[in-house]
Design an enzyme around this catalytic site. Structure first.
Site, PDB file in Angstrom:
ATOM      1  CG  MET A 148      -1.905  -1.212   1.127  1.00 48.10           C
ATOM      2  SD  MET A 148      -3.476  -0.953   1.963  1.00 48.10           S
ATOM      3  CE  MET A 148      -2.912  -0.704   3.624  1.00 48.10           C
ATOM      4  N   GLY A 149       2.119   1.087  -0.475  1.00 48.83           N
ATOM      5  CA  GLY A 149       3.006   2.242  -0.598  1.00 48.83           C
ATOM      6  C   GLY A 149       3.631   2.646   0.719  1.00 48.83           C
TER       7      GLY A 149
ATOM      8  CG  HIS B 242       7.019  -2.138   1.927  1.00 51.98           C
ATOM      9  ND1 HIS B 242       6.881  -0.994   2.654  1.00 51.98           N
ATOM     10  CD2 HIS B 242       5.817  -2.774   1.972  1.00 51.98           C
ATOM     11  CE1 HIS B 242       5.647  -0.918   3.124  1.00 51.98           C
ATOM     12  NE2 HIS B 242       4.976  -1.986   2.734  1.00 51.98           N
TER      13      HIS B 242
ATOM     14  CD  GLN C 106      -6.000  -3.648   2.847  1.00 48.88           C
ATOM     15  OE1 GLN C 106      -5.893  -4.046   1.683  1.00 48.88           O
ATOM     16  NE2 GLN C 106      -5.044  -3.882   3.735  1.00 48.88           N
TER      17      GLN C 106
ATOM     18  N   GLY D 292       5.101 -10.117   4.079  1.00 47.50           N
ATOM     19  CA  GLY D 292       5.930  -9.995   5.280  1.00 47.50           C
ATOM     20  C   GLY D 292       5.270 -10.666   6.482  1.00 47.50           C
TER      21      GLY D 292
ATOM     22  CG  ASP E 173       0.904  -7.067   7.817  1.00 50.13           C
ATOM     23  OD1 ASP E 173       0.428  -6.432   8.767  1.00 50.13           O
ATOM     24  OD2 ASP E 173       1.574  -6.528   6.917  1.00 50.13           O
TER      25      ASP E 173
ATOM     26  CB  SER F  10       3.269   2.344   6.021  1.00 52.73           C
ATOM     27  OG  SER F  10       3.816   1.415   5.133  1.00 52.73           O
ATOM     28  NE  ARG F  11      -1.665   0.751  10.014  1.00 55.32           N
ATOM     29  CZ  ARG F  11      -2.837   1.167   9.568  1.00 55.32           C
ATOM     30  NH1 ARG F  11      -3.302   2.328   9.929  1.00 55.32           N
ATOM     31  NH2 ARG F  11      -3.548   0.416   8.754  1.00 55.32           N
TER      32      ARG F  11
HETATM   33  O1  PAF Z   1      -0.055  -5.681   3.525  1.00 57.35           O
HETATM   34  C1  PAF Z   1      -0.524  -4.772   2.814  1.00 57.35           C
HETATM   35  O2  PAF Z   1       0.105  -3.729   2.601  1.00 57.35           O
HETATM   36  C2  PAF Z   1      -1.922  -4.928   2.210  1.00 57.35           C
HETATM   37  O3  PAF Z   1      -2.780  -5.571   3.088  1.00 57.35           O
HETATM   38  C3  PAF Z   1      -1.906  -5.626   0.839  1.00 57.35           C
HETATM   39  C4  PAF Z   1      -1.437  -7.072   0.943  1.00 57.35           C
HETATM   40  C5  PAF Z   1      -1.026  -4.863  -0.110  1.00 57.35           C
HETATM   41  C6  PAF Z   1      -3.329  -5.645   0.265  1.00 57.35           C
HETATM   42  O4  PAF Z   1      -3.829  -4.357   0.099  1.00 57.35           O
END
Ligand code: PAF
Length: 285
Positions: A30-31, A37, A61, A149, A152, A188-189
Site C-alpha cells: 500500500m506504498g 518492503h 480493507q 511480510g 502481518d 508505514s504507520r
Molecule cells: O499488507 C498490505 O500492505 C496490504 O494488506 C496488501 C497485501 C497490499 C493488500 O492491500
C-alpha cells in the site's frame, strides 16, 4: 523501470516478459515503502526476472475512513525506492481502475481465520477486502511467486488459505519481519508516531522479547506467557487490544505452546494501531 497505472498496459508489458520465459514476482504493497518492503522487493529481484511492486491504498480493507484518509502516500519516493531495490514495474492503479463502476464481488474467507485477532477488532471484512484485492492483483499480474511480510502474520495465513482454497497457481514466500535498530517492527504507520509514542511503541518488541525469554526458560503455559507480555506492555503505559498465543496455522487460541505458535500483539499507540508478532517453536521434551 516502468510506472504503470492500467491493467491493460500491465498485461501488455508482462506478456513480453512471459514470451521470453521470464519468472514474474509480485510484491503487493500500500506504498509508503520502508525497509520491510524493500527486503521483499530485493528477495523478489533475486528470485525473478521481472518484479512487479503494486502500490495501491486499498479502500475496501479500511474499516475507518479517517484511517484511510490519513494513510501516508508518497508516490515519487515509492517509485525511487522500489526501483533502487530491483523492481522492474511499479503498478499503481487508481481506485476506479481497481474498482470500476458496478464492481460487486467480494472474496470472503469465513470462520476463525478472519474473525479472530485483527478480524475481531477491525471486523472480518478487513480481511475480505485484503482477500479481494490480493485475488485481483494475482489475476492481473499472474505472478509465479508473491512475497508477503511475516509482520502481518494473520494476513499471511489468510492469503495462504485463499491460494489453497481457490487453487491459485502462485507460490507464496513469507519473509521475516524487518526491525529498526531498537527492535521496533517496520511499518508505514510508524511515520505517524511522535517521540513519546515512539518510546511507548518499543513496549511491543519488549513484550515479545519477554515472551521469548520465559519460553526459552521452559514456560509452555500460554496464559502465563500472555501475562508476561501484557505486564511488559502495561509497564510502558501501553494498553493492548489483545495479546494472543495462537496456533501458527489455524490461529486457534492455545492453552499450551505444544506446537508452532504465534504470539501476536495489537495496541493503540498515539494516533495509530500497531501490530507485531513472533513465531515460536515448542520446546523439545
Ligand atoms: O499488507 C498490505 O500492505 C496490504 O494488506 C496488501 C497485501 C497490499 C493488500 O492491500
Amino acid at each position: 523501470m516502468d510506472v504503470i497505472r492500467s491493467v491493460g498496459a500491465l498485461r501488455a508489458t508482462l506478456a513480453e516478459v512471459r514470451r521470453g520465459g521470464g519468472r514474474v514476482g509480485l510484491v503487493p504493497t500500500m506504498g509508503c515503502l520502508h525497509d520491510g518492503h524493500l527486503s521483499l522487493i530485493r528477495r523478489a529481484a533475486a528470485d525473478c526476472d521481472a518484479v512487479v511492486v503494486s502500490v495501491f491504498v486499498n479502500p475496501t480493507q479500511f474499516n475507518d475512513p479517517a484511517d484511510l484518509a490519513a494513510y501516508p502516500r508518497d508516490e515519487d519516493t515509492d517509485v525511487a525506492l522500489a526501483s533502487g531495490a530491483g523492481a522492474t514495474i511499479v503498478f499503481t492503479p487508481g481506485v476506479d481502475e481497481m474498482y470500476p463502476n458496478g464492481f460487486a464481488t467480494t472474496v470472503r474467507i469465513t470462520g476463525a481465520l478472519t474473525e479472530t485477532l485483527e478480524g475481531a477488532v477491525r471486523g472480518p471484512d478487513h480481511f475480505w477486502g485484503v482477500a479481494t484485492v490480493v485475488t485481483k492483483l494475482f489475476a492481473m499480474v499472474q505472478p509465479d511467486v508473491a512475497y508477503f511480510g511475516q509482520k502481518d502474520a494473520q494476513q499471511c495465513v489468510v492469503v495462504g488459505r485463499l491460494v489453497a482454497d481457490l487453487n491459485l497457481p502462485v507460490e507464496l514466500v513469507i519473509c521475516p519481519t524487518v526491525r529498526e535498530a531498537d527492535g521496533l517492527a517496520m511499518s508505514s504507520r510508524n511515520v505517524r508516531l511522535d517521540e513519546h509514542d515512539r518510546k511507548q511503541a518499543l513496549g511491543l518488541v519488549e513484550g515479545l522479547d519477554a515472551a521469548t525469554t520465559v519460553i526459552r526458560a521452559g514456560e509452555a503455559d500460554a496464559s502465563v506467557v500472555a501475562a508476561v507480555v501484557t505486564k511488559t506492555l502495561l509497564g510502558r503505559g501501553v494498553d493492548p487490544d489483545y495479546v494472543a498465543v495462537v496456533d501458527a496455522e489455524t490461529l486457534a487460541p492455545l492453552s499450551r505452546i505444544d506446537r508452532r505458535a504465534i504470539i501476536a500483539i495489537a495496541a493503540p499507540i498515539g494516533r495509530v494501531r500497531l501490530i507485531d508478532n513472533i513465531v515460536v517453536e515448542p520446546l523439545g521434551d
